[in-house]
Design an enzyme around this catalytic site. Structure first.
Site, PDB file in Angstrom:
ATOM      1  N   HIS A 114       0.864  -1.189   0.000  1.00  0.00           N
ATOM      2  CA  HIS A 114       0.000   0.000   0.000  1.00  0.00           C
ATOM      3  C   HIS A 114       0.898   1.236   0.000  1.00  0.00           C
ATOM      4  CE1 HIS A 114      -2.808   3.093   1.303  1.00  0.00           C
ATOM      5  NE2 HIS A 114      -3.779   2.281   0.906  1.00  0.00           N
ATOM      6  N   GLU A 185      -3.887   1.945  -7.361  1.00  0.00           N
ATOM      7  CA  GLU A 185      -4.253   3.081  -6.527  1.00  0.00           C
ATOM      8  C   GLU A 185      -3.281   4.228  -6.761  1.00  0.00           C
ATOM      9  OE1 GLU A 185      -6.536   1.984  -2.762  1.00  0.00           O
ATOM     10  OE2 GLU A 185      -4.451   1.503  -2.368  1.00  0.00           O
TER      11      GLU A 185
HETATM   12  P1  PGA Z   1      -9.424   6.406  -0.006  1.00  0.00           P
HETATM   13  O1  PGA Z   1      -8.252   5.343   0.389  1.00  0.00           O
HETATM   14  O2  PGA Z   1     -10.567   5.596  -0.559  1.00  0.00           O
HETATM   15  O3  PGA Z   1      -9.759   7.090   1.288  1.00  0.00           O
HETATM   16  O4  PGA Z   1      -8.856   7.313  -1.021  1.00  0.00           O
HETATM   17  C1  PGA Z   1      -7.941   4.257  -0.426  1.00  0.00           C
HETATM   18  C2  PGA Z   1      -6.930   3.347   0.230  1.00  0.00           C
HETATM   19  O5  PGA Z   1      -6.288   3.720   1.200  1.00  0.00           O
HETATM   20  O6  PGA Z   1      -6.739   2.195  -0.202  1.00  0.00           O
END
Ligand code: PGA
Length: 263
Positions: A114, A185
Site C-alpha cells: 500500500h 491506486e
Molecule cells: P481512499 O483510500 O478511498 O480514502 O482514497 C484508499 C486506500 O487507502 O486504499
C-alpha cells in the site's frame, strides 16, 4: 458483466480512525439484513481493519444476531493491512505482523505495498516482493497495491512505475497468480477526494491485467458511493479498494451493493 473473474471490494480501515470503539459502532450500525443483498458467490468482500479493531470486529460480527451470517458467508473475509517480510520461527518481529498473528485473527487476505507503507515505512519493491512471498508461504492471499505519485503521473510515467511495482509478482508462479488481486491506486487519489477518471483507471487496470497476469484488478483512490458504479461499469475494473468510504457502514453498503449489481 464479468462473471469469469468475479468482483472484489476491500475496505482498508485507516489506523488513525478505527479505534476499537468505532469498529464496534460500525458493526452495530451495519445492517445485517442488507448482507443478503450483497452476498454473491463470485463477489469477495474483504475488511482490512487495524489488528485491534479486527479482533473486536470479528468477535462482534460472530455474536450479533443481525450480523451472524457475516462470518458464516463464504463471500466475506478479513485481511491484514501489512505482513512482516522476514518470517520464521526465530525472528523477533517487534512491531510487524507475523502471518501467524493474522491467521489467529481469522484473516485470510493481506495487503502488500500500500502506498502509505511505501511512503511512510520506506517499503521498496524488494520488500514488497518478500511480503508477497511470506503471504503465499503462509497460505494468506495477498492483494498487491501499485500506483504512481502525482509527480510521476504528471511526467507521464504511470505505466513505467506500475510495471516496476508489478515485478514484485515475480515470486509468484503463474498458476497461483490466478487467485490474486492487484489494486491500482494512484497515490494522488488516495484520501484526497481527487479520483482518477474511470477511463484512466480502466486503461491502467488493463495494463496491470496484461502484465501482471492476475485474476482481478481493482481501482482504489477516493471511491465513493456516488462514483463507484462508473468504475464497475468499465471492462477491466473488477472492484474497488476503499479507504474513507469503507469506514462508513452506509457508503460501504452502497458500494458493495453497486458491485453486487454490476460485477
Ligand atoms: P481512499 O483510500 O478511498 O480514502 O482514497 C484508499 C486506500 O487507502 O486504499
Amino acid at each position: 458483466m464479468k462473471p469469469e473473474r468475479g468482483g472484489f471490494i476491500g475496505a482498508n480501515w485507516k489506523n488513525a480512525n478505527m479505534t476499537t470503539a468505532r469498529a464496534e459502532r460500525w458493526a452495530i450500525e451495519f445492517n445485517g439484513e442488507n448482507l443478503k443483498l450483497i452476498t454473491k458467490p463470485d463477489l469477495q468482500i474483504v475488511l482490512f481493519p487495524p489488528m485491534s479493531a479486527g479482533y473486536v470486529l470479528r468477535k462482534l460480527l460472530q455474536e450479533l444476531p443481525q450480523t451472524k451470517s457475516f462470518g458464516e458467508s463464504g463471500s466475506f473475509s478479513f485481511g491484514g493491512q501489512d505482513i512482516a517480510h522476514v518470517v520464521g520461527d526465530k525472528e523477533r518481529l517487534t512491531g510487524s505482523h507475523h502471518p501467524r498473528l493474522l491467521r489467529d485473527l481469522g484473516m485470510t487476505y493481506v495487503l502488500a505495498g500500500h502506498s502509505e507503507r511505501r511512503i511512510y515505512a520506506g517499503e521498496t519493491d524488494e520488500i514488497v516482493k518478500k511480503k508477497l512471498q511470506a503471504a503465499i508461504d503462509s497460505s494468506l492471499t495477498p492483494v498487491l497495491c501499485v500506483g504512481e505519485t502525482l509527480e510521476e503521473y504528471e511526467a507521464g510515467k504511470t505505466l513505467d512505475v506500475v510495471s516496476r511495482q508489478l515485478s514484485a509478482l515475480d515470486v509468484i508462479p503463474d498458476e497461483r497468480r490466478q487467485a490474486l488481486t492487484v489494486a491500482y491506486e494512484p497515490v494522488w487519489a488516495i484520501g484526497t477526494g481527487k479520483s482518477a477518471t474511470p477511463e484512466i483507471a480502466n486503461r491502467v487496470c488493463q495494463f496491470v491485467r496484461k502484465n501482471g497476469r492476475v485474476r482481478r484488478v481493482i481501482y482504489g483512490g477516493s471511491v465513493t458511493a456516488e462514483n463507484a458504479g462508473s468504475y464497475f461499469d468499465k471492462e477491466d475494473i473488477d472492484g474497488a479498494l476503499l479507504g474513507g468510504s469503507g469506514e462508513n457502514p452506509d457508503s460501504f453498503y452502497k458500494i458493495a451493493r453497486a458491485a453486487a449489481d454490476r460485477l
